[in-house]
Design an enzyme around this catalytic site. Structure first.
Site, PDB file in Angstrom:
ATOM      1  N   HIS A 149      17.602  59.085 104.949  1.00 22.59           N
ATOM      2  CA  HIS A 149      16.989  58.957 103.632  1.00 22.59           C
ATOM      3  C   HIS A 149      16.708  57.484 103.350  1.00 22.59           C
ATOM      4  CE1 HIS A 149      20.861  57.456 102.362  1.00 22.59           C
ATOM      5  NE2 HIS A 149      21.449  58.570 102.761  1.00 22.59           N
TER       6      HIS A 149
HETATM    7  P1  TYD Z   1      24.984  61.507 101.386  1.00 27.84           P
HETATM    8  O1  TYD Z   1      24.312  60.457 100.601  1.00 27.84           O
HETATM    9  O2  TYD Z   1      24.199  62.708 101.814  1.00 27.84           O
HETATM   10  O3  TYD Z   1      25.654  60.869 102.682  1.00 27.84           O
HETATM   11  P2  TYD Z   1      24.916  60.162 103.931  1.00 27.84           P
HETATM   12  O4  TYD Z   1      23.804  59.359 103.369  1.00 27.84           O
HETATM   13  O5  TYD Z   1      25.960  59.327 104.591  1.00 27.84           O
HETATM   14  O6  TYD Z   1      24.436  61.235 104.846  1.00 27.84           O
HETATM   15  O7  TYD Z   1      26.267  61.970 100.557  1.00 27.84           O
HETATM   16  C1  TYD Z   1      27.094  63.022 100.959  1.00 27.84           C
HETATM   17  C2  TYD Z   1      27.704  63.662  99.734  1.00 27.84           C
HETATM   18  O8  TYD Z   1      28.511  62.752  99.017  1.00 27.84           O
HETATM   19  C3  TYD Z   1      26.671  64.199  98.768  1.00 27.84           C
HETATM   20  O9  TYD Z   1      27.113  65.458  98.309  1.00 27.84           O
HETATM   21  C4  TYD Z   1      26.696  63.225  97.612  1.00 27.84           C
HETATM   22  C5  TYD Z   1      28.083  62.644  97.663  1.00 27.84           C
HETATM   23  N1  TYD Z   1      28.137  61.235  97.245  1.00 27.84           N
HETATM   24  C6  TYD Z   1      28.612  60.909  95.988  1.00 27.84           C
HETATM   25  O10 TYD Z   1      28.993  61.776  95.186  1.00 27.84           O
HETATM   26  N2  TYD Z   1      28.688  59.588  95.634  1.00 27.84           N
HETATM   27  C7  TYD Z   1      28.266  58.599  96.473  1.00 27.84           C
HETATM   28  O11 TYD Z   1      28.343  57.404  96.108  1.00 27.84           O
HETATM   29  C8  TYD Z   1      27.733  58.956  97.766  1.00 27.84           C
HETATM   30  C9  TYD Z   1      27.237  57.899  98.717  1.00 27.84           C
HETATM   31  C10 TYD Z   1      27.692  60.281  98.099  1.00 27.84           C
END
Ligand code: TYD
Length: 132
Positions: free
Chosen positions: A53
């Site tokens: 993303h």
């Molecule tokens: P995500 O951004 O998809 O992780 P990555 O970019 O590493 O693949 O986040 C995974 C999950 O964690 C998603 O359900 C959202 C949650 N999350 C939060 O609640 N707060 C945060 O600061 C982050 C980064 C993720």
């Protein structure tokens, strides 16, 4: 389009000691933003990928506190891979860049310092939309 030259490996202060080493990050000194949020990624199963993303506003600094992984940064035109495997340097990623993380070693620990609070509306999950 964000120039990939703006993505930088930043070396952190390192205090070598027979008792063990110490590194430190101060906001606006060792990294170019104020830290609003910290999160970490751990227990990544072999072969899994994270990220996939872009952020519209959020800027990040990523450190491999333990183990190793690769961060792939794409500005919509070119793509670069940064291997992180030491806890005394990290990758500064400005906003507006596509980001993936992969090749996590066993027991790797990724610390991410972020410039904004968590906001799902700040994410772009579609690569074509990101390019546009
Ligand atoms: P995500 O951004 O998809 O992780 P990555 O970019 O590493 O693949 O986040 C995974 C999950 O964690 C998603 O359900 C959202 C949650 N999350 C939060 O609640 N707060 C945060 O600061 C982050 C980064 C993720």
């Amino acid at each position: 389009m964000v120039n990939l030259d703006e993505v930088k490996i930043l070396t952190l202060p390192k205090f070598l000691d027979v008792r063990g080493n110490l590194s430190v990050i101060e906001e606006l000194k060792d990294i170019p933003f104020q830290i609003k949020r910290e999160y970490w990624i751990y227990d990544v199963p072999g072969g899994e990928k994270r990220g996939g993303h872009a952020y519209k506003e959020n800027r990040e600094f990523i450190v491999a506190l333990s183990g190793s992984f690769d961060v792939i940064i794409d500005n919509g035109n070119e793509r670069k891979t940064y291997a992180l495997n030491r806890s005394y340097y990290g990758l500064y990623v400005p906003q507006g860049l596509w980001r993936e993380m992969e090749n996590f070693s066993t027991n790797s620990l990724a610390l991410v310092l972020a410039s904004t609070g968590y906001d799902p509306a700040d994410y772009i999950y579609d690569y074509q939309e990101f390019k546009r």
